[in-house]
Design an enzyme around this catalytic site. Structure first.
Site, PDB file in Angstrom:
ATOM      1  N   CYS A  65      -0.485  -8.100  -1.127  1.00 23.90           N
ATOM      2  CA  CYS A  65      -0.496  -6.934  -0.228  1.00 23.90           C
ATOM      3  C   CYS A  65       0.710  -6.928   0.713  1.00 23.90           C
ATOM      4  O   CYS A  65       1.306  -5.879   0.968  1.00 23.90           O
ATOM      5  CB  CYS A  65      -1.728  -6.946   0.655  1.00 23.90           C
ATOM      6  SG  CYS A  65      -3.289  -7.046  -0.196  1.00 23.90           S
ATOM      7  N   ASP A 116      -2.937   5.242  -2.793  1.00 24.88           N
ATOM      8  CA  ASP A 116      -2.269   4.099  -2.182  1.00 24.88           C
ATOM      9  C   ASP A 116      -1.566   3.338  -3.303  1.00 24.88           C
ATOM     10  O   ASP A 116      -2.132   3.159  -4.401  1.00 24.88           O
ATOM     11  CB  ASP A 116      -3.297   3.161  -1.532  1.00 24.88           C
ATOM     12  CG  ASP A 116      -3.676   3.578  -0.111  1.00 24.88           C
ATOM     13  OD1 ASP A 116      -3.299   4.701   0.296  1.00 24.88           O
ATOM     14  OD2 ASP A 116      -4.330   2.779   0.583  1.00 24.88           O
ATOM     15  N   HIS A 155      -7.828  -0.730  -3.600  1.00 25.41           N
ATOM     16  CA  HIS A 155      -6.689  -1.560  -4.019  1.00 25.41           C
ATOM     17  C   HIS A 155      -7.100  -2.527  -5.132  1.00 25.41           C
ATOM     18  O   HIS A 155      -8.087  -3.252  -5.011  1.00 25.41           O
ATOM     19  CB  HIS A 155      -6.044  -2.298  -2.841  1.00 25.41           C
ATOM     20  CG  HIS A 155      -5.614  -1.330  -1.771  1.00 25.41           C
ATOM     21  ND1 HIS A 155      -5.271  -1.718  -0.506  1.00 25.41           N
ATOM     22  CD2 HIS A 155      -5.466   0.028  -1.795  1.00 25.41           C
ATOM     23  CE1 HIS A 155      -4.946  -0.643   0.214  1.00 25.41           C
ATOM     24  NE2 HIS A 155      -5.064   0.428  -0.556  1.00 25.41           N
ATOM     25  N   ASP A 180       0.827  -1.215   0.000  1.00 29.83           N
ATOM     26  CA  ASP A 180       0.000   0.000   0.000  1.00 29.83           C
ATOM     27  C   ASP A 180       0.860   1.262   0.000  1.00 29.83           C
ATOM     28  O   ASP A 180       0.423   2.322  -0.438  1.00 29.83           O
ATOM     29  CB  ASP A 180      -0.883   0.067   1.262  1.00 29.83           C
ATOM     30  CG  ASP A 180      -1.785  -1.132   1.423  1.00 29.83           C
ATOM     31  OD1 ASP A 180      -1.772  -2.001   0.533  1.00 29.83           O
ATOM     32  OD2 ASP A 180      -2.485  -1.201   2.453  1.00 29.83           O
ATOM     33  N   ASP A 215      -5.565  -5.202  -6.284  1.00 22.50           N
ATOM     34  CA  ASP A 215      -4.983  -6.539  -6.343  1.00 22.50           C
ATOM     35  C   ASP A 215      -5.857  -7.667  -5.780  1.00 22.50           C
ATOM     36  O   ASP A 215      -5.361  -8.776  -5.567  1.00 22.50           O
ATOM     37  CB  ASP A 215      -3.571  -6.558  -5.738  1.00 22.50           C
ATOM     38  CG  ASP A 215      -3.487  -5.893  -4.381  1.00 22.50           C
ATOM     39  OD1 ASP A 215      -4.484  -5.295  -3.943  1.00 22.50           O
ATOM     40  OD2 ASP A 215      -2.412  -5.956  -3.749  1.00 22.50           O
TER      41      ASP A 215
HETATM   42  N1  NVA Z   1     -10.401  -4.126  -1.246  1.00 27.81           N
HETATM   43  C1  NVA Z   1     -10.130  -5.467  -1.679  1.00 27.81           C
HETATM   44  C2  NVA Z   1      -8.840  -6.003  -1.136  1.00 27.81           C
HETATM   45  C3  NVA Z   1      -7.670  -5.586  -1.890  1.00 27.81           C
HETATM   46  C4  NVA Z   1      -6.417  -6.306  -1.506  1.00 27.81           C
HETATM   47  C5  NVA Z   1     -11.204  -6.397  -1.218  1.00 27.81           C
HETATM   48  O1  NVA Z   1     -11.613  -6.279  -0.078  1.00 27.81           O
HETATM   49  O2  NVA Z   1     -11.602  -7.265  -1.972  1.00 27.81           O
END
Ligand code: NVA
Length: 366
Positions: free
Chosen positions: A350, A195, A244, A107, A246
């Site tokens: 992550c 991030d 995020h 991050d 990923d």
């Molecule tokens: N926000 C994403 C996780 C990213 C690593 C989720 O909760 O699916």
């Protein structure tokens, strides 16, 4: 003098990586943009404080299992120096009763070639998290004369950086999805905020999720800073909490991406991939119905994998469907029991940040 820092994507052979630590992890107090980012049904709402020591120990043990897998394969692993995160912080623009000390280096640190840049995060509680990585940055700086050590412009994070009353307990998931589709997020555009885990590096191109943690000003800033790269905004309207990229859009090797089936990339944004013969396949279903207790992320951490080279991937050991799919896609799969680290901020991708992968800056989308 050796070259220590080099990484242009998430699939070239990995040689050196940072793995996070859970020590002193906090559930931070509420702040202007945080309630918008914590799912309504999360067991973390309304509470804050140090995470229980037992969970810290289990989280760290999970990370040690990953470290062993990597070191056994000859990959060098560095670890951060966590601070005492349960301290009050202040700048001329804001104060906060505590930091967060979220575990994932992904991050915070964005590696682009021989540069590692600390991100401009939008959580006030994460404002000083970069300091945990500074001892490593100092070392790389001393040992690698080509290492470019940078810090993105520090956001001020005044009240102007957030939309107030954006969130109200009564808004439904459907309304949230409309907001994601309309690219209407809690952060404003008064300054770049981002991030690093929203940025998917693919050589000359970086695909960036516009969502709750990264705004358009950040992409504009980066495009001016790196005029030789191409920064593309992507948006996944199926995600009510877009944070995020990923667990949504994950490349495995040149030409192949797995995409979260409930967060498909919209058709109009697929053109660049189709024009260059990239295949986007739906990721397998997660093995779990719920994330572990006190976890910010969804069950889709199932697809948050760490690619060691274009034929080898580390997948969380309980994610049987994801492992099977990887196998069918021609990857050698290394299982790693990492679920106890999830509550500290995420999965295998992550909890790592690239220092060195072989390879250079290729143009995959000419
Ligand atoms: N926000 C994403 C996780 C990213 C690593 C989720 O909760 O699916």
């Amino acid at each position: 003098m050796p070259k220590i820092v080099n990484s242009w994507n998430d699939w070239d052979p990995l040689k050196h990586v940072i793995v996070g630590r859970c020590d002193n992890g906090m559930i931070p107090p509420e702040e202007p943009a945080s309630s918008e980012k914590v799912p309504v049904d999360s067991d973390m709402r309304g509470m804050w404080g140090l995470r229980p020591l037992e969970t810290v120990e289990k989280g760290n043990a999970a990370l040690e299992r990953l470290v062993k897998i990597l070191e056994d394969r000859g990959i060098k692993v560095d670890r951060p120096t966590p601070l005492q995160w349960n301290q009050k912080i202040g700048t001329p623009d804001f104060t906060n009763d505590s930091m967060m000390g979220c575990m994932p280096p992904r991050d915070v640190l964005l590696t682009i070639g021989n540069e590692i840049m600390a991100a401009a995060q939008s959580f006030r509680s994460r404002y000083f998290e970069y300091l945990a990585y500074w001892p490593l940055m100092e070392k790389y700086f001393e040992e690698d004369p080509e290492f470019i050590w940078t810090q993105a412009p520090r956001p001020r994070l005044t009240d102007k950086s957030y939309k107030h009353n954006y969130y109200d307990e009564s808004i439904s998931i459907e309304e949230r999805l409309v907001r994601t589709a309309n690219k209407d997020f809690v952060t404003t555009e008064v300054e770049p905020m981002w991030d690093a885990a929203d940025w998917m590096r693919m050589g000359k191109d970086i695909f960036v999720q516009h969502g709750l943690t990264t705004n358009r000003a950040a992409m504009d800033w980066m495009q001016r800073y790196h005029p030789d790269l191409r920064i593309h905004a992507v948006n996944f309207p199926g995600d009510p909490y877009p944070i995020h990229i990923d667990a949504t859009f994950v490349p495995l090797r040149p030409g192949l991406i797995i995409n979260n089936p409930v967060r498909p990339l919209p058709q109009e944004q697929r053109a660049i991939f189709e024009a260059n013969d990239w295949q986007i396949v739906e990721a397998a279903q997660p093995a779990h119905d719920e994330p572990p207790a006190l976890c910010y992320s969804s069950v889709w951490l199932s697809m948050n994998c760490l690619v060691l080279d274009p034929k080898t991937v580390v997948v969380e050991a309980s994610e049987v469907h994801q492992m099977e799919q990887m196998d069918k896609l021609g990857m050698n799969v290394i299982p790693c029991d990492l679920r106890d680290a999830y509550p500290f901020g995420g999965g295998l991708h992550c909890c790592t940040a690239d220092v060195y992968r072989e390879g250079g800056c290729e143009d995959y989308f000419p």
